[in-house]
Design an enzyme around this catalytic site. Structure first.
Site, PDB file in Angstrom:
ATOM      1  N   ASP A 347       0.827  -1.212   0.000  1.00 40.40           N
ATOM      2  CA  ASP A 347       0.000   0.000   0.000  1.00 40.40           C
ATOM      3  C   ASP A 347       0.861   1.262   0.000  1.00 40.40           C
ATOM      4  O   ASP A 347       2.071   1.209   0.203  1.00 40.40           O
ATOM      5  CB  ASP A 347      -0.904  -0.016   1.236  1.00 40.40           C
ATOM      6  CG  ASP A 347      -2.137   0.853   1.094  1.00 40.40           C
ATOM      7  OD1 ASP A 347      -2.368   1.398   0.000  1.00 40.40           O
ATOM      8  OD2 ASP A 347      -2.886   0.967   2.077  1.00 40.40           O
ATOM      9  N   ASP A 412     -10.221   4.424  -0.735  1.00 41.39           N
ATOM     10  CA  ASP A 412     -10.996   3.506   0.094  1.00 41.39           C
ATOM     11  C   ASP A 412     -12.491   3.688  -0.143  1.00 41.39           C
ATOM     12  O   ASP A 412     -12.980   4.798  -0.336  1.00 41.39           O
ATOM     13  CB  ASP A 412     -10.702   3.748   1.574  1.00 41.39           C
ATOM     14  CG  ASP A 412      -9.302   3.319   1.966  1.00 41.39           C
ATOM     15  OD1 ASP A 412      -8.640   2.644   1.157  1.00 41.39           O
ATOM     16  OD2 ASP A 412      -8.867   3.672   3.076  1.00 41.39           O
TER      17      ASP A 412
END
EC number: 3.2.1.22
Length: 624
Positions: A347, A412
């Site tokens: 990430d 997200d």
């Protein structure tokens, strides 16, 4: 030791205590780094002021006494004594290294815990005299400073518009770099972690929050994946998001290890493998800063000798030009492989990860390459998922496609600040990002070798937890299936309802997922067949060589801000798409709604009345 290095050492220890996600803004006059140097007198005055501020949170102003350097802090005096200005050191390091020494003469640093810092250097702090030795050299900024609201538009171009009525170019997917032929399916912890108080709505999460979750919670959730219906549907990945790692310890070779208070990863992997499940873990580029004195396995190289700064996300960055960096990655992945890890999620990669509020390296693709090489060397078949909202222009899309199994196409999906998993506004945004992504992939005219990661699949729980009604749950499932995206469930596996089970484990869902893994859908607008964003939209995957296809028609409802189409049609709308629009005219087709089972023979066009957020996923078979 250089003046800058003298501050970096204690900073590493400070950052390890918690991730500092500040925002630096440079300003004032601009200069080209390297054409001027910063005087040592101003540098020492800067350091002295930092020490004063650190020692006294109530102190607001500091200067060099000569009118050349001015600094301020606004501490959070309402916080506990140890937290009032605990960002001062890292804030002023950023101000110094990213601005004053890198092309700007003023800077501010702000953070959400109500701390704020500022510095300004006058002209007398800079010199272009090459004979002076009492200077600190200026340099290009070591990080890309992104405004929190930056959308990085150069990274996310719109695909070329397809002409109305143009021919259909079927998009196909080939094997990924590590030999996978489908996207991942399973469950991930983060959907529950992101709830504002998950312990109130997810019983197995009781007593836990955010990054602090336990192996027992994971086993409770993934035990449901071991049931026959999920196993048959291929949902076999049990994925841990951030929080499994130890933040105050590494092993003797500086490798990332698990938090031994809450986890035993080899034990968890064994527990999962006995149930035919797989283990995934979350990581970010770099190495924990506290590992700087450790020796890389198989070498005599200290980690501190191969570093390239601190990225404010607990980790320190590597200098990938140096010997020892690949060996560190090899040793880390080898250890994880020995534990039984089957998937890595990497990430905070760049270019991408926009609006992150942190100081990230401008290009961390070398970290992906290093992990990819380490995976290959490990001999274990491990998926690599890269994240988030990665740059997908003509330069970067081919690079990512050659390095990983899947790439995050958006931010997200989580409905932060609530106890529900998602909101439809963010769902619209995720779908629009997929539309852009697949359009850009189509322009490459090559088989795809990477799958899209559209974030968690929030469709298995009822509305009170999912955050969207059943109509939209169908639509979300239809889009994640159609994209050939990772089908990683988010939410509570113990609260899967009948609809959630149907959407994920029914034969029609499995068949669709298997098809779209080979033939991802692309937009074909009703009435034109073009690929623009529309509120009333149609998509097609295939046709396959066996003359089978899937079509998705949808009414997204009014654009809630990020849908890309801007229209606001309310209530039920008639959606009509012709075979010509879809690029499959000249034959008759049977259209079957995969969820209702209703079929019709279509020779011209197909219509349905759809309410806001409603869709139909149709399986097509050519009849002649």
């Amino acid at each position: 030791m250089s003046p800058s290095a003298a501050v970096l050492i204690p900073l590493a220890a400070a950052v390890l205590l918690r991730p500092v996600v500040g925002q630096t803004q440079c300003g004032g006059n601009l200069y080209t780094p390297g054409t001027l140097n910063f005087t040592l007198e101003c540098y020492n005055a800067f350091q002295d002021c930092v020490a004063q501020f650190e020692a006294n949170a109530s102190q607001v102003d500091c200067n060099d006494g000569k009118g050349n350097l001015f600094m301020q802090q606004q501490a959070n005096l309402g916080a506990s004594p140890g937290s009032q200005n605990n960002d001062a050191i890292i804030a002023f390091q950023d101000i110094r290294d990213l601005c004053l020494l890198s092309g700007s003469t003023t800077a501010t640093w702000g953070y959400s815990d109500n701390q704020w810092y500022w510095a300004a250097a006058e002209d007398a702090c800079y010199t272009n005299d090459p004979t002076r030795t009492d200077v600190v050299k200026t340099h290009p900024a070591p990080f890309c400073i992104q405004n929190r609201d930056s959308s990085l538009p150069e990274c996310y171009p719109q695909p070329d518009a397809t002409p109305p009525g143009g021919p259909l170019k079927v998009i196909k997917t080939a094997k990924t770099r590590n030999g996978f032929k489908s996207s991942a399916r399973g469950w991930n912890t983060y959907g529950v972690q992101a709830l504002v108080n998950g312990s109130q709505v997810v019983p197995s999460f009781a007593g836990q929050s955010g990054l602090f979750y336990t192996q027992k919670f994971v086993e409770t959730q993934c035990g449901v994946l071991a049931r026959p219906e999920f196993k048959k549907a291929g949902y076999d990945l049990c994925s841990l998001d951030s929080g499994w790692q130890a933040t105050t310890a590494v092993d003797q070779h500086g490798r990332i290890i698990y938090n031994t208070t809450r986890f035993n990863l080899p034990e968890l992997a064994s527990w999962l493998h006995k149930r035919d499940l797989k283990l995934g873990v979350y990581i970010t580029p770099g190495v924990p800063c506290l590992a700087h004195n450790q020796t890389i396995l198989g070498t005599n190289i200290k980690i501190k000798d191969v570093l390239n700064g601190n990225n404010d996300q607990i980790n320190c960055d590597f200098d990938f030009r140096k010997d020892g960096v690949q060996q560190w990655h090899d040793s880390v992945v080898a250890q994880w492989a020995s534990w039984g890890v089957d998937m890595l999620k990497l990430d905070f990669l760049t270019p991408g990860s926009p609006s992150n509020g942190a100081n990230l390296a401008c290009d961390s693709s070398d970290a992906v390459r290093a992990y990819q090489k380490a995976i290959k060397k490990s001999g274990r078949k491990i998926r690599l998922d890269i994240s988030w909202k990665l740059c997908r222009n003509e330069t970067w899309l081919p690079i990512w496609s050659d390095l990983a199994e899947s790439m995050r196409t958006d931010q997200d999906l989580d409905n932060y600040g609530t106890n529900t998993l998602m909101a439809w506004q963010v769902g619209q945004r995720a779908i629009e990002n997929y539309r852009q992504y697949i359009g850009l992939q189509a322009q490459r005219n090559v088989p795809l070798t990477i799958y899209p990661d559209m974030d968690a699949l929030f469709t298995v729980n009822p509305e009170h937890l999912a955050g969207v009604n059943d109509t939209i749950r169908y639509t979300v499932q239809n889009h994640w299936l159609g994209a050939g995206a990772n089908l990683i469930i988010g939410g509570d596996m113990e609260q899967v309802d009948a609809l959630g089970l149907k959407l994920t484990t029914s034969k029609q869902s499995i068949d669709a997922a298997d098809f779209f893994a080979k033939y991802p859908m692309q937009p074909r607008n009703p009435g034109t067949g073009s690929n623009a964003a529309k509120q009333l939209q149609a998509w097609i995957g295939g046709p396959s060589d066996d003359h089978e296809a899937y079509v998705l028609i949808v009414n997204y409802g009014p654009d809630l801000g990020n849908g890309g189409f801007s229209t606001k049609l309310y209530g039920k709308q008639k959606v009509t798409v012709s075979l010509k629009d879809l690029g499959i005219s000249g034959s008759a087709w049977t259209f079957t709604d995969i969820w209702s089972g209703k079929s019709s023979r279509v020779t011209g066009s197909y219509s349905a009345w759809l309410t806001e957020g409603e869709s139909q996923l149709l399986r097509l078979k050519r009849t002649h």
